[in-house]
Write an enzyme that holds these catalytic residues in place. Structure first.
Site, PDB file in Angstrom:
ATOM      1  N   ASP A  66       0.797  -1.232  -0.139  1.00 34.49           N
ATOM      2  CA  ASP A  66      -0.002  -0.068  -0.095  1.00 34.49           C
ATOM      3  C   ASP A  66       1.050   1.371   0.009  1.00 34.49           C
ATOM      4  OD1 ASP A  66       0.974  -0.188   2.531  1.00 34.49           O
ATOM      5  OD2 ASP A  66      -0.866  -0.990   3.501  1.00 34.49           O
ATOM      6  N   HIS A 136      -6.768  -4.426  10.396  1.00 34.77           N
ATOM      7  CA  HIS A 136      -6.600  -4.449   8.995  1.00 34.77           C
ATOM      8  C   HIS A 136      -5.420  -5.057   8.501  1.00 34.77           C
ATOM      9  CE1 HIS A 136      -4.262  -0.404   9.270  1.00 34.77           C
ATOM     10  NE2 HIS A 136      -3.510  -1.547   9.398  1.00 34.77           N
ATOM     11  N   GLU A 141      -9.295  -1.902   5.116  1.00 32.83           N
ATOM     12  CA  GLU A 141      -9.951  -1.601   6.494  1.00 32.83           C
ATOM     13  C   GLU A 141     -11.212  -2.401   6.679  1.00 32.83           C
ATOM     14  OE1 GLU A 141      -7.892  -0.127   8.208  1.00 32.83           O
ATOM     15  OE2 GLU A 141      -7.984   2.044   8.003  1.00 32.83           O
TER      16      GLU A 141
HETATM   17  P1  PGA Z   1       2.537  -1.353  12.727  1.00 32.64           P
HETATM   18  O1  PGA Z   1       1.433  -1.337  11.526  1.00 32.64           O
HETATM   19  O2  PGA Z   1       3.406  -2.437  12.223  1.00 32.64           O
HETATM   20  O3  PGA Z   1       3.097   0.142  12.556  1.00 32.64           O
HETATM   21  O4  PGA Z   1       2.000  -1.546  13.902  1.00 32.64           O
HETATM   22  C1  PGA Z   1       0.772  -2.598  11.239  1.00 32.64           C
HETATM   23  C2  PGA Z   1      -0.229  -2.319  10.291  1.00 32.64           C
HETATM   24  O5  PGA Z   1      -0.905  -1.441  10.445  1.00 32.64           O
HETATM   25  O6  PGA Z   1      -0.641  -3.224   9.344  1.00 32.64           O
END
Ligand code: PGA
Length: 243
Positions: A66, A136, A141
């Site tokens: 993404d 997510h 989402e």
């Molecule tokens: P993070 O994010 O590794 O910064 O906790 C994970 C995600 O949102 O997929």
């Protein structure tokens, strides 16, 4: 589904890195699908270390999950920049084998279609995932229908609040992103999902033990034939996994 719990995230990351190394060496022209955020940064550091000790990425193609909408590639918090800083600048991957969706274009729909064509040409051998505190994966989402293809998504309040830690203020966090859909993720040969820290416990619990439901996008992984959840003890204890 496999679940592997490690005393701390450092050992968990070493385990994940060994699996990535195996895929890079065993597959002919492997495609890795990569995640950004806090969780995978130590994995990239470990892979850079492996590269210093001889692991080559010249045959590897990468696709990323993404990117934020509205941030130029050079923006300090863009995922293009993240990948350069944490991984690509340190290894011998060829630039023309790196694919990341571009959220800084006039026609986002065209960009989604362009990215889907790339994903069709590069089926994923190994998918690296983190998980949001809202469940997510990528920026798929909760609360909307599962979407198979690359799409533009309005980020949830929870995601915006969570990602504010990387920006100067809450207002600076982009409100939209472009994300790979669930189909290429689910068609990956193998998936590693890493989750560390008790703040991820509820998401991990629902992903592993709840129903497959759109409110927890990661729950769809329950029906993938080769997925490993790589956890530290903090998250495993907090979600009371029976191990
Ligand atoms: P993070 O994010 O590794 O910064 O906790 C994970 C995600 O949102 O997929």
């Amino acid at each position: 589904m496999k679940i592997r719990v490690f005393t701390d995230s450092r050992i968990a990351v070493a385990y994940a890195a060994a699996i990535v190394e195996h895929v890079v060496e065993a597959e002919h022209h492997p495609t890795l699908s990569l995640a950004t955020g806090e969780t995978p940064s130590a994995l990239y550091a470990q892979l850079v270390e492996f590269h210093r000790r001889g692991l080559s990425f010249t045959d590897v193609t990468t696709v990323n999950l993404d990117e934020y909408v509205g941030l130029p590639k050079t923006h300090a918090q863009s995922y293009h920049q993240y990948m350069q800083e944490h991984f690509f600048q340190w290894i011998d991957i060829s630039k023309d084998r790196i694919f990341i969706p571009n959220g800084y274009v006039n026609n986002l729909q065209n960009e989604c279609e362009r990215y889907d064509r790339i994903l069709q040409q590069h089926p994923i051998d190994l998918q690296i995932l983190g998980i949001g505190i809202n469940g997510h994966i990528g920026f798929n989402e909760p609360g909307t229908a599962f979407k198979p293809t690359t799409h533009i998504v309005g980020l949830s309040e929870e995601t915006i609040r969570s990602n504010a830690r990387f920006f100067n203020s809450l207002n600076d966090v982009p409100k939209q992103a472009i994300t790979m859909g669930l189909q290429p993720i689910m068609q990956s040969k193998q998936i590693l999902l890493m989750a560390f820290g008790e703040q991820k416990a509820q998401a991990v619990h629902l992903a592993l033990e709840g129903d497959v439901q759109t409110h927890v996008p990661a729950s769809i992984l329950q029906i993938h034939p080769n997925v490993t959840f790589i956890l530290d003890e903090a998250v495993a204890k907090a979600c009371k996994l029976n191990l």
